[in-house]
Design a protein around this motif. Sequence first.
Motif, PDB file in Angstrom:
ATOM      1  N   SER A   1       7.777  22.904 105.079  1.00  0.00           N
ATOM      2  CA  SER A   1       8.231  22.223 105.367  1.00  0.00           C
ATOM      3  C   SER A   1       9.277  20.790 104.887  1.00  0.00           C
ATOM      4  O   SER A   1       9.392  19.983 105.192  1.00  0.00           O
ATOM      5  CB  SER A   1       6.780  21.182 104.456  1.00  0.00           C
ATOM      6  OG  SER A   1       5.891  21.996 105.144  1.00  0.00           O
ATOM      7  N   ALA A   2       9.627  21.850 103.897  1.00  0.00           N
ATOM      8  CA  ALA A   2      10.729  21.266 103.721  1.00  0.00           C
ATOM      9  C   ALA A   2      12.073  21.371 104.778  1.00  0.00           C
ATOM     10  O   ALA A   2      12.700  20.405 105.195  1.00  0.00           O
ATOM     11  CB  ALA A   2      11.798  21.366 103.037  1.00  0.00           C
ATOM     12  N   VAL A   3      12.281  21.675 105.754  1.00  0.00           N
ATOM     13  CA  VAL A   3      13.270  21.756 106.429  1.00  0.00           C
ATOM     14  C   VAL A   3      12.957  21.589 107.962  1.00  0.00           C
ATOM     15  O   VAL A   3      13.496  21.053 108.513  1.00  0.00           O
ATOM     16  CB  VAL A   3      13.249  23.836 107.564  1.00  0.00           C
ATOM     17  CG1 VAL A   3      13.855  24.051 108.672  1.00  0.00           C
ATOM     18  CG2 VAL A   3      13.264  25.218 106.196  1.00  0.00           C
ATOM     19  N   PHE A   4      11.625  21.761 108.118  1.00  0.00           N
ATOM     20  CA  PHE A   4      10.903  20.336 108.817  1.00  0.00           C
ATOM     21  C   PHE A   4      11.442  18.655 108.937  1.00  0.00           C
ATOM     22  O   PHE A   4      11.136  17.970 109.918  1.00  0.00           O
ATOM     23  CB  PHE A   4       9.468  20.393 109.532  1.00  0.00           C
ATOM     24  CG  PHE A   4       9.564  21.378 110.437  1.00  0.00           C
ATOM     25  CD1 PHE A   4      10.498  21.898 111.654  1.00  0.00           C
ATOM     26  CD2 PHE A   4       8.440  22.778 109.966  1.00  0.00           C
ATOM     27  CE1 PHE A   4      10.014  22.129 112.827  1.00  0.00           C
ATOM     28  CE2 PHE A   4       8.680  23.431 111.300  1.00  0.00           C
ATOM     29  CZ  PHE A   4       8.711  23.357 112.236  1.00  0.00           C
TER      30      PHE A   4
ATOM     31  N   TYR B   1      10.243  29.929 113.005  1.00  0.00           N
ATOM     32  CA  TYR B   1       9.656  29.122 111.972  1.00  0.00           C
ATOM     33  C   TYR B   1       8.111  29.662 111.961  1.00  0.00           C
ATOM     34  O   TYR B   1       7.485  28.751 113.084  1.00  0.00           O
ATOM     35  CB  TYR B   1       9.281  27.862 112.838  1.00  0.00           C
ATOM     36  CG  TYR B   1      10.936  26.789 112.062  1.00  0.00           C
ATOM     37  CD1 TYR B   1      11.648  25.929 111.993  1.00  0.00           C
ATOM     38  CD2 TYR B   1      11.826  27.266 114.139  1.00  0.00           C
ATOM     39  CE1 TYR B   1      12.585  25.481 111.380  1.00  0.00           C
ATOM     40  CE2 TYR B   1      13.178  26.756 113.834  1.00  0.00           C
ATOM     41  CZ  TYR B   1      13.396  26.540 113.349  1.00  0.00           C
ATOM     42  OH  TYR B   1      14.771  25.241 113.068  1.00  0.00           O
ATOM     43  N   VAL B   2       7.572  30.103 111.226  1.00  0.00           N
ATOM     44  CA  VAL B   2       6.300  31.123 111.095  1.00  0.00           C
ATOM     45  C   VAL B   2       5.615  30.165 110.262  1.00  0.00           C
ATOM     46  O   VAL B   2       5.832  29.903 109.221  1.00  0.00           O
ATOM     47  CB  VAL B   2       6.506  32.117 110.591  1.00  0.00           C
ATOM     48  CG1 VAL B   2       5.385  32.671 110.867  1.00  0.00           C
ATOM     49  CG2 VAL B   2       7.260  33.336 111.821  1.00  0.00           C
TER      50      VAL B   2
ATOM     51  N   MET C   1      13.281  16.922 112.671  1.00  0.00           N
ATOM     52  CA  MET C   1      14.162  17.184 111.112  1.00  0.00           C
ATOM     53  C   MET C   1      15.939  17.576 111.704  1.00  0.00           C
ATOM     54  O   MET C   1      16.106  16.644 111.082  1.00  0.00           O
ATOM     55  CB  MET C   1      13.749  19.320 112.190  1.00  0.00           C
ATOM     56  CG  MET C   1      14.553  20.104 111.581  1.00  0.00           C
ATOM     57  SD  MET C   1      14.431  21.285 111.781  1.00  0.00           S
ATOM     58  CE  MET C   1      15.502  21.756 112.649  1.00  0.00           C
ATOM     59  N   TYR C   2      16.126  17.372 112.598  1.00  0.00           N
ATOM     60  CA  TYR C   2      17.857  16.744 113.158  1.00  0.00           C
ATOM     61  C   TYR C   2      17.838  15.429 112.633  1.00  0.00           C
ATOM     62  O   TYR C   2      19.310  15.239 111.659  1.00  0.00           O
ATOM     63  CB  TYR C   2      18.112  17.161 114.875  1.00  0.00           C
ATOM     64  CG  TYR C   2      18.210  18.403 114.343  1.00  0.00           C
ATOM     65  CD1 TYR C   2      19.011  19.793 113.937  1.00  0.00           C
ATOM     66  CD2 TYR C   2      17.511  19.180 115.455  1.00  0.00           C
ATOM     67  CE1 TYR C   2      19.265  20.672 113.724  1.00  0.00           C
ATOM     68  CE2 TYR C   2      17.630  20.602 115.866  1.00  0.00           C
ATOM     69  CZ  TYR C   2      18.574  21.050 115.329  1.00  0.00           C
ATOM     70  OH  TYR C   2      18.307  22.670 115.104  1.00  0.00           O
ATOM     71  N   LEU C   3      16.707  14.667 112.541  1.00  0.00           N
ATOM     72  CA  LEU C   3      17.292  12.939 112.859  1.00  0.00           C
ATOM     73  C   LEU C   3      17.141  12.887 111.237  1.00  0.00           C
ATOM     74  O   LEU C   3      17.436  12.475 110.722  1.00  0.00           O
ATOM     75  CB  LEU C   3      16.602  12.757 114.060  1.00  0.00           C
ATOM     76  CG  LEU C   3      16.128  12.168 115.211  1.00  0.00           C
ATOM     77  CD1 LEU C   3      15.378  11.224 115.555  1.00  0.00           C
ATOM     78  CD2 LEU C   3      17.877  11.904 115.481  1.00  0.00           C
TER      79      LEU C   3
ATOM     80  N   ASP D   1      21.417  24.852 104.157  1.00  0.00           N
ATOM     81  CA  ASP D   1      21.894  26.355 103.170  1.00  0.00           C
ATOM     82  C   ASP D   1      21.705  27.104 104.834  1.00  0.00           C
ATOM     83  O   ASP D   1      21.922  27.945 104.925  1.00  0.00           O
ATOM     84  CB  ASP D   1      20.404  26.519 102.707  1.00  0.00           C
ATOM     85  CG  ASP D   1      20.795  26.130 101.486  1.00  0.00           C
ATOM     86  OD1 ASP D   1      21.162  25.407 100.944  1.00  0.00           O
ATOM     87  OD2 ASP D   1      19.702  26.379 100.693  1.00  0.00           O
ATOM     88  N   PHE D   2      20.933  27.176 105.645  1.00  0.00           N
ATOM     89  CA  PHE D   2      21.096  27.231 106.744  1.00  0.00           C
ATOM     90  C   PHE D   2      22.613  27.188 107.817  1.00  0.00           C
ATOM     91  O   PHE D   2      22.921  27.905 108.671  1.00  0.00           O
ATOM     92  CB  PHE D   2      19.792  27.344 107.793  1.00  0.00           C
ATOM     93  CG  PHE D   2      18.334  27.989 107.590  1.00  0.00           C
ATOM     94  CD1 PHE D   2      17.829  29.033 108.234  1.00  0.00           C
ATOM     95  CD2 PHE D   2      17.489  26.747 106.614  1.00  0.00           C
ATOM     96  CE1 PHE D   2      17.396  29.618 107.767  1.00  0.00           C
ATOM     97  CE2 PHE D   2      16.504  27.352 106.106  1.00  0.00           C
ATOM     98  CZ  PHE D   2      16.473  29.277 106.854  1.00  0.00           C
TER      99      PHE D   2
END
Length: 373
Positions: free
Chosen positions: A345-348, A324-325, A150-152, A354-355
């Motif tokens: 899915s978009a976050v991962f 993350y649920v 996610m971070y990469l 936004d966060f």
Amino acid sequence: MTAADFADQLKTLDATLRNIEAVLDLDRLRQDKAELEQQASAPDLWDDQARAQQVTSKLSYVNGEIGKLEGLRRRLDDAHVLLELAEAEDDPGALAEVGTELASLHKAIEEMEVRTLLSGEYDAREALVAIRAGAGGVDAADFAEMLLRMYLRWAERHGYPTEVYDTSYAEEAGLKSATFAVKAPYAYGTLSVESGTHRLVRISPFDNQGRRQTSFAGVEVLPVVEQTDHIDIPENELRVDVYRSSGPGGQSVNTTDSAVRITHVPTGIVVTCQNEKSQLQNKASALRVLQARLLERKRQEEQAKMEGLKADAAGSWGDQMRSYVLHPYQMVKDLRTEEETGNPSAVFDGELDDFIEAGIRWRKQREREDGSA
């Protein structure tokens, strides 16, 4: 909305953008660009690869900042011209187009405004990010690997170079831990709000009975050490162990004792690096991570002393900050800012802006409240 309403919005956005241009000092950015371009054109630049990468990374960042500011100014000027034409020709279609563009501009300028909130001592630095699997067994290890990706992906979306220093693979799946650098100015100030405990709720893919599993992973974000920090580490305070790398790798990564583990004896801090083929490269990378950890420890001790409190070098790890649920419903929610989305899915896949922006605003608000208390 009427043309007068749009004119008021334009006036407000113009004032906000002027403030951003002043805080980020657009003239200074242009001077920095000229100086960095001169350094980048030096024929001996790549004789020192570390410095060359630093110069090109800073130049890329400065170009990006100038491009964003100049682009926003052009769009704002164009919107003003379009509004005048819409009024002069009494064109509802053109007026609607102005409204759409103003909504887009509002979001873009708001995102740029967040950069002006990064004024901490180390905020302008590059970042070191460490991820560790917590409670939850194999699911936690898998979650740690999901967070690494996610971070990469987030860094890739922004064009920020990254370097993975260490990945410790779990036995069944996923990662025990990973450490990587984000090599872009203000990466630390931006990502520091990601420090804390992350929680995943889902139907475990590793449970043959299909039960719901809750697992945890810790994220720690540190500023990269610079030469001016004076973090001297005497050799007699270090214990250096070498060993064979584990997990996926090239043909020479897993067949030589190139991995390095450094223990700082006075503090007990342990860092490892195994992703380079050379033992010397791994040792240099491990030392950089150790210096960053010691710098953070020093910063926290100084802060604790000012507040009259005992330092807690691991304070951020115990703070659960995001859930993350994936079952029984789909949601990612930040427990500090209340920012949430129904698209995990978009976050991962790296859609974190936004966060992160909400986290920076939340932190700044808390600083203001603490300052007025």
